[in-house]
Design a protein around this motif. Sequence first.
Motif, PDB file in Angstrom:
ATOM      1  N   ALA A   1      51.914  47.089  29.166  1.00 38.99           N
ATOM      2  CA  ALA A   1      50.552  46.867  28.674  1.00 38.99           C
ATOM      3  C   ALA A   1      50.112  45.421  28.890  1.00 38.99           C
ATOM      4  N   ILE A   2      51.009  44.477  28.643  1.00 38.22           N
ATOM      5  CA  ILE A   2      50.698  43.062  28.860  1.00 38.22           C
ATOM      6  C   ILE A   2      50.363  42.816  30.327  1.00 38.22           C
ATOM      7  N   LEU A   3      51.200  43.322  31.214  1.00 42.25           N
ATOM      8  CA  LEU A   3      50.987  43.102  32.649  1.00 42.25           C
ATOM      9  C   LEU A   3      49.742  43.817  33.156  1.00 42.25           C
ATOM     10  N   GLU A   4      49.498  45.037  32.676  1.00 43.24           N
ATOM     11  CA  GLU A   4      48.299  45.767  33.106  1.00 43.24           C
ATOM     12  C   GLU A   4      47.025  45.061  32.650  1.00 43.24           C
ATOM     13  N   ALA A   5      47.028  44.545  31.426  1.00 43.69           N
ATOM     14  CA  ALA A   5      45.856  43.829  30.928  1.00 43.69           C
ATOM     15  C   ALA A   5      45.602  42.575  31.758  1.00 43.69           C
ATOM     16  N   GLN A   6      46.676  41.874  32.111  1.00 44.01           N
ATOM     17  CA  GLN A   6      46.516  40.667  32.921  1.00 44.01           C
ATOM     18  C   GLN A   6      46.040  41.004  34.325  1.00 44.01           C
ATOM     19  N   LEU A   7      46.560  42.073  34.890  1.00 41.75           N
ATOM     20  CA  LEU A   7      46.108  42.493  36.218  1.00 41.75           C
ATOM     21  C   LEU A   7      44.620  42.827  36.194  1.00 41.75           C
ATOM     22  N   GLN A   8      44.163  43.471  35.143  1.00 36.07           N
ATOM     23  CA  GLN A   8      42.741  43.781  35.004  1.00 36.07           C
ATOM     24  C   GLN A   8      41.908  42.503  34.964  1.00 36.07           C
ATOM     25  N   LYS A   9      42.368  41.512  34.197  1.00 38.67           N
ATOM     26  CA  LYS A   9      41.659  40.227  34.139  1.00 38.67           C
ATOM     27  C   LYS A   9      41.607  39.572  35.509  1.00 38.67           C
ATOM     28  N   MET A  10      42.728  39.612  36.220  1.00 40.15           N
ATOM     29  CA  MET A  10      42.769  38.985  37.547  1.00 40.15           C
ATOM     30  C   MET A  10      41.885  39.722  38.542  1.00 40.15           C
ATOM     31  N   ASP A  11      41.848  41.045  38.457  1.00 35.72           N
ATOM     32  CA  ASP A  11      40.965  41.828  39.332  1.00 35.72           C
ATOM     33  C   ASP A  11      39.504  41.477  39.076  1.00 35.72           C
ATOM     34  N   GLU A  12      39.145  41.339  37.804  1.00 30.13           N
ATOM     35  CA  GLU A  12      37.773  40.965  37.456  1.00 30.13           C
ATOM     36  C   GLU A  12      37.444  39.567  37.971  1.00 30.13           C
ATOM     37  N   ALA A  13      38.380  38.643  37.819  1.00 35.93           N
ATOM     38  CA  ALA A  13      38.155  37.279  38.314  1.00 35.93           C
ATOM     39  C   ALA A  13      38.030  37.265  39.828  1.00 35.93           C
ATOM     40  N   ALA A  14      38.849  38.058  40.510  1.00 35.88           N
ATOM     41  CA  ALA A  14      38.781  38.123  41.973  1.00 35.88           C
ATOM     42  C   ALA A  14      37.435  38.687  42.430  1.00 35.88           C
ATOM     43  N   ALA A  15      36.922  39.671  41.702  1.00 39.57           N
ATOM     44  CA  ALA A  15      35.615  40.251  42.054  1.00 39.57           C
ATOM     45  C   ALA A  15      34.512  39.208  41.887  1.00 39.57           C
ATOM     46  N   GLU A  16      34.596  38.417  40.831  1.00 34.21           N
ATOM     47  CA  GLU A  16      33.610  37.359  40.622  1.00 34.21           C
ATOM     48  C   GLU A  16      33.699  36.306  41.726  1.00 34.21           C
ATOM     49  N   ILE A  17      34.890  35.943  42.092  1.00 36.29           N
ATOM     50  CA  ILE A  17      35.072  34.963  43.167  1.00 36.29           C
ATOM     51  C   ILE A  17      34.506  35.512  44.467  1.00 36.29           C
ATOM     52  N   GLU A  18      34.730  36.775  44.731  1.00 33.11           N
ATOM     53  CA  GLU A  18      34.203  37.373  45.962  1.00 33.11           C
ATOM     54  C   GLU A  18      32.676  37.340  45.968  1.00 33.11           C
ATOM     55  N   GLN A  19      32.054  37.569  44.825  1.00 35.25           N
ATOM     56  CA  GLN A  19      30.587  37.491  44.745  1.00 35.25           C
ATOM     57  C   GLN A  19      30.109  36.079  45.076  1.00 35.25           C
ATOM     58  N   VAL A  20      30.811  35.087  44.587  1.00 34.04           N
ATOM     59  CA  VAL A  20      30.448  33.699  44.884  1.00 34.04           C
ATOM     60  C   VAL A  20      30.636  33.405  46.361  1.00 34.04           C
ATOM     61  N   ARG A  21      31.702  33.923  46.950  1.00 31.36           N
ATOM     62  CA  ARG A  21      31.951  33.722  48.390  1.00 31.36           C
ATOM     63  C   ARG A  21      30.820  34.325  49.223  1.00 31.36           C
TER      64      ARG A  21
END
Length: 114
Positions: free
Chosen positions: A82-102
């Motif tokens: 659960a800890i790792l899945e929650a962190q992966l979700q956060k990282m996926d969301e951050a990556a999507a935001e970074i891609e929008q900025v790119r």
Amino acid sequence: MYIRELADRTGLTPDTIRFYEKLNLLQGNRQSRRGHRQYDESHVAGLLQIKFIKAMGFTLKDIQEKFIDWRAGRLSNLEKRAILEAQLQKMDEAAAEIEQVRVYLRKKIGLFPD
């Protein structure tokens, strides 16, 4: 080994290592010799693990709250997952935001021809 060698081996500064000690993130016994702290391979491994966990986007507070229990064997596999899945979700969301900025930056760059 002394703190300078530990710092060299882990890529951390002595101040960072001392800070992590104050946060009780380092495990293992330290023996004082001539007033200097002594470290061993378990400290190298622990600090490298902290660096890796931080690279996964976890904060020092996360490490204090979650990974101390993890290393001590107080978490079930379900809790670890659960800890790792929650962190992966956060990282996926951050990556999507970074891609929008790119995408935005590429469009802006295109507005300025050579």
